[in-house]
Every structure is written in structure tokens, then in C-alpha cells.
Design a protein around this motif. Structure first.
Motif, PDB file in Angstrom:
ATOM      1  N   THR A  60     -46.787  12.881  -3.777  1.00  0.00           N
ATOM      2  CA  THR A  60     -46.809  13.589  -5.112  1.00  0.00           C
ATOM      3  C   THR A  60     -48.011  12.707  -5.811  1.00  0.00           C
ATOM      4  O   THR A  60     -47.882  12.674  -7.100  1.00  0.00           O
ATOM      5  CB  THR A  60     -45.365  13.279  -5.936  1.00  0.00           C
ATOM      6  OG1 THR A  60     -45.055  11.819  -5.950  1.00  0.00           O
ATOM      7  CG2 THR A  60     -44.281  13.965  -5.097  1.00  0.00           C
ATOM      8  N   VAL A  61     -48.827  12.428  -5.497  1.00  0.00           N
ATOM      9  CA  VAL A  61     -50.086  11.917  -5.986  1.00  0.00           C
ATOM     10  C   VAL A  61     -51.341  12.260  -4.984  1.00  0.00           C
ATOM     11  O   VAL A  61     -51.161  12.382  -3.652  1.00  0.00           O
ATOM     12  CB  VAL A  61     -49.738  10.180  -6.201  1.00  0.00           C
ATOM     13  CG1 VAL A  61     -50.139   9.585  -4.819  1.00  0.00           C
ATOM     14  CG2 VAL A  61     -51.283   9.690  -7.114  1.00  0.00           C
ATOM     15  N   GLN A  70     -51.158   6.650 -11.036  1.00  0.00           N
ATOM     16  CA  GLN A  70     -49.850   7.372 -10.339  1.00  0.00           C
ATOM     17  C   GLN A  70     -49.701   8.946 -11.106  1.00  0.00           C
ATOM     18  O   GLN A  70     -48.541   9.313 -11.531  1.00  0.00           O
ATOM     19  CB  GLN A  70     -48.714   6.796 -10.531  1.00  0.00           C
ATOM     20  CG  GLN A  70     -48.561   5.438  -9.446  1.00  0.00           C
ATOM     21  CD  GLN A  70     -48.719   5.843  -8.128  1.00  0.00           C
ATOM     22  OE1 GLN A  70     -47.597   5.961  -7.481  1.00  0.00           O
ATOM     23  NE2 GLN A  70     -49.618   5.672  -7.285  1.00  0.00           N
ATOM     24  N   LYS A 121     -48.886  12.532 -11.310  1.00  0.00           N
ATOM     25  CA  LYS A 121     -48.132  13.159 -10.490  1.00  0.00           C
ATOM     26  C   LYS A 121     -48.579  14.580 -10.151  1.00  0.00           C
ATOM     27  O   LYS A 121     -49.025  15.404 -11.061  1.00  0.00           O
ATOM     28  CB  LYS A 121     -46.848  13.360 -11.200  1.00  0.00           C
ATOM     29  CG  LYS A 121     -45.566  14.205 -10.098  1.00  0.00           C
ATOM     30  CD  LYS A 121     -44.439  14.145 -10.890  1.00  0.00           C
ATOM     31  CE  LYS A 121     -43.597  12.842 -11.234  1.00  0.00           C
ATOM     32  NZ  LYS A 121     -42.228  13.140 -11.703  1.00  0.00           N
ATOM     33  N   GLY A 165     -46.526   7.920  -4.738  1.00  0.00           N
ATOM     34  CA  GLY A 165     -46.454   8.740  -5.695  1.00  0.00           C
ATOM     35  C   GLY A 165     -44.830   8.710  -6.289  1.00  0.00           C
ATOM     36  O   GLY A 165     -43.892   8.136  -5.716  1.00  0.00           O
ATOM     37  N   LYS A 166     -44.560   9.492  -7.304  1.00  0.00           N
ATOM     38  CA  LYS A 166     -43.006   9.305  -8.036  1.00  0.00           C
ATOM     39  C   LYS A 166     -42.410  10.391  -7.194  1.00  0.00           C
ATOM     40  O   LYS A 166     -42.907  11.423  -7.045  1.00  0.00           O
ATOM     41  CB  LYS A 166     -43.342   9.611  -9.376  1.00  0.00           C
ATOM     42  CG  LYS A 166     -44.326   8.555 -10.065  1.00  0.00           C
ATOM     43  CD  LYS A 166     -44.307   9.044 -11.666  1.00  0.00           C
ATOM     44  CE  LYS A 166     -45.488   8.278 -12.404  1.00  0.00           C
ATOM     45  NZ  LYS A 166     -45.698   8.786 -13.620  1.00  0.00           N
ATOM     46  N   VAL A 219     -40.110  13.443  -7.259  1.00  0.00           N
ATOM     47  CA  VAL A 219     -39.808  14.797  -7.922  1.00  0.00           C
ATOM     48  C   VAL A 219     -38.832  15.668  -7.631  1.00  0.00           C
ATOM     49  O   VAL A 219     -38.125  15.467  -6.560  1.00  0.00           O
ATOM     50  CB  VAL A 219     -41.357  15.479  -7.638  1.00  0.00           C
ATOM     51  CG1 VAL A 219     -41.478  15.837  -6.063  1.00  0.00           C
ATOM     52  CG2 VAL A 219     -41.536  16.636  -8.504  1.00  0.00           C
TER      53      VAL A 219
END
Length: 281
Positions: free
Chosen positions: A197-198, A209, A211, A247-248, A250
Motif C-alpha cells: 500500500t505504498v 508512507q 498510501k 505501507g498502511k 487498507v
């Protein structure tokens, strides 16, 4: 246990989210070590037992264990470690953690040679189309480690030891034995590096970071046809929550839309135009 540059050499890469943690569900906690996420599975309201997914960047074992103590208590009980794959940023703290908590480590059979001293990973490709991190990737360690006394193959039926609600799926491309974990009850997907997610080759995006549902890291992915098939396999699971290696997390419509686009347009938006592991689109 055999150390290597994959576990004992500091990597000067970080993000603004380093050392941040997030409770995604009551029993899944994500924690960022520099640029990569590890996941702690276990509900501290019910038990001090927990399972670790991946082991973060080199020399970050103490940071992970300190967070575990904060979440589960000083007398926490690590029961097992699950590896999505064995690249340096996912096994960096593994040996140091095992020295304090000698638990079984589970991986796909095709990934075991990289953690039992039999094979090294292919060298990263700094010539691949991508941003600054891709250019710097020649410095990333690819040497395998040897934790033979702890290493075990995951069960062939897709079951995950110690986690009866979860199943593992073989999602190769980024590495031969890459896997992802899925829980049907809440459609929770722990992705590893099958997708992110990055945009991992962009130094700016990694630092802050930003998204965006993206393909696997371009500089260490060696089979793009398999990587595409893996994304399409994970899209077919229709996950509601995705927790990536980079990444974060989602959720919801952002995940559905992003993963659908990535699956449908993988060759256009994820596969690089050139690089030594690119065989043409």
C-alpha cells in the motif's frame, strides 16, 4: 544459528511511521520497524500468548520484543513465528528473537532453503525501472541465514499452526515461497509483499508512507508472471482488510477499488518496463 548481513548489518532506511503501532482488530496488531511491518496475532485481553508474522529489519529485535511486552505484558509468551518470505527486511530480527524465545518458525517449503543455509536470494536489480530505492537496492543483503533447528514447513493443507481460523496461500513472484495469510471470518488478509500500500521504490513515498495499492517491490521481484497471478488470486478472496509488508493497512472500498485496479491493470501499473528480471509484457 548462522548470522549474515541480512540480520546483523544496519540498513539506513526509515519512514515517519517507524516504531508506530496500530491495533487493526483486537487480536491483530501491526508494528513498523523502519520501513517494514510485522504483525502480532493474539488478543491481550484473553491471553499472553501471541504469534509473530515476520521479524522486521536487521537489529530491530529488541524493538519488536519491547512492543510485545507493552502489549501482552513482560511475561508474554511468543508461541511461533510465521514468515511471509525471507528477504532481509522480513527476517532481520529473527535470530536475535530466537535466542531469547526459541520457538518454531514456519515458512513455505520453497522458502526454507533461504533460512536453512542452503541458498542465497538473487541479487536485487538496481537497473529496474523505478525510483531512488530501486537504484539503492544493490546494497540490500541477499545472503541466506541458517536457523535449521527452528525451521519448519507449513502444513500442505493450508492450515496455520496455532491459528485455527487462518489459512495460508502460496503467492509467489516476489520470492519463490512467498505466502499470504487469510482469515475468512472477517476477510482479513496479511499480504506480505505480494502487493503493497505504498510505492516501495519511491524514497519520498516510503519516507512519508503515502498510501496507494501497488505491486510488489520492483527491485527484488524475480517472476512477474507469478506476481501477477498472485495478485489476482488475492483479489479473488475479496478481502475486507489488507495488512501489507510495506505501507498502511487498507480497508473497505479503498481496498476493493485499489486491488481491483491493480489486478486488472497489473502489467501497466505494476510490472516495470525494463530490468534484468523483466521478460516482456
Amino acid at each position: 544459528m548462522e548470522r549474515s548481513s541480512s540480520t546483523d548489518r544496519f540498513q539506513p532506511l526509515t519512514s515517519t511511521k517507524s516504531k508506530d503501532g496500530i491495533e487493526i482488530t483486537p487480536d491483530v496488531y501491526g508494528f513498523t520497524t523502519q520501513i517494514v511491518n510485522v504483525y502480532m496475532i493474539g488478543n491481550p485481553a484473553k491471553s499472553k500468548d501471541w504469534i509473530l508474522v515476520d521479524a522486521g529489519m536487521p537489529l530491530r529485535a529488541n524493538t519488536i520484543l519491547e512492543k510485545a511486552a507493552e502489549r501482552f505484558g513482560d511475561d508474554h509468551r511468543l508461541k511461533a513465528i510465521l514468515l511471509t518470505h525471507g528477504h532481509f527486511d522480513h527476517i532481520g530480527g529473527l535470530i536475535d528473537i530466537l535466542e531469547k524465545h526459541p520457538v518454531p518458525v514456519y515458512a513455505h517449503p520453497e522458502e526454507l532453503p533461504y533460512i536453512t543455509g542452503q541458498k542465497d536470494y538473487p541479487q536485487a536489480d538496481p537497473t529496474v525501472e523505478g525510483g531512488m530505492l530501486a537504484k539503492l537496492s544493490i546494497e540490500f543483503p541477499v545472503k541466506g541465514i541458517d536457523i535449521s533447528e527452528h525451521a519448519n514447513p507449513l502444513p500442505a493443507d493450508g492450515a496455520v499452526p496455532g491459528l485455527p481460523e487462518w489459512n495460508w496461500y502460496h503467492t509467489p513472484g516476489h520470492s519463490d515461497g512467498h505466502i499470504s495469510f487469510f482469515r475468512e471470518r472477517d476477510r482479513f488478509l496479511i499480504v506480505g509483499d505480494a502487493f503493497l500500500t505504498v510505492k516501495q521504490d519511491s524514497l519520498f513515498d516510503v519516507l512519508f508512507q503515502r498510501k496507494k495499492v501497488s505491486g510488489p517491490p520492483v527491485y527484488l521481484t524475480t517472476d512477474w508472471t507469478a506476481a501477477k497471478n498472485s495478485v489476482q488470486q488475492l483479489r479473488a478472496l475479496e478481502p475486507s482488510i489488507a495488512a501489507p509488508g510495506h505501507g498502511k493497512p487498507v480497508i473497505g472500498s479503498d481496498l476493493a477499488e485499489g486491488l481491483t485496479k491493480l489486478s486488472a491493470r497489473f502489467d501497466e501499473v505494476a510490472r516495470p518496463d525494463h530490468g534484468k528480471y523483466i521478460k516482456g509484457k
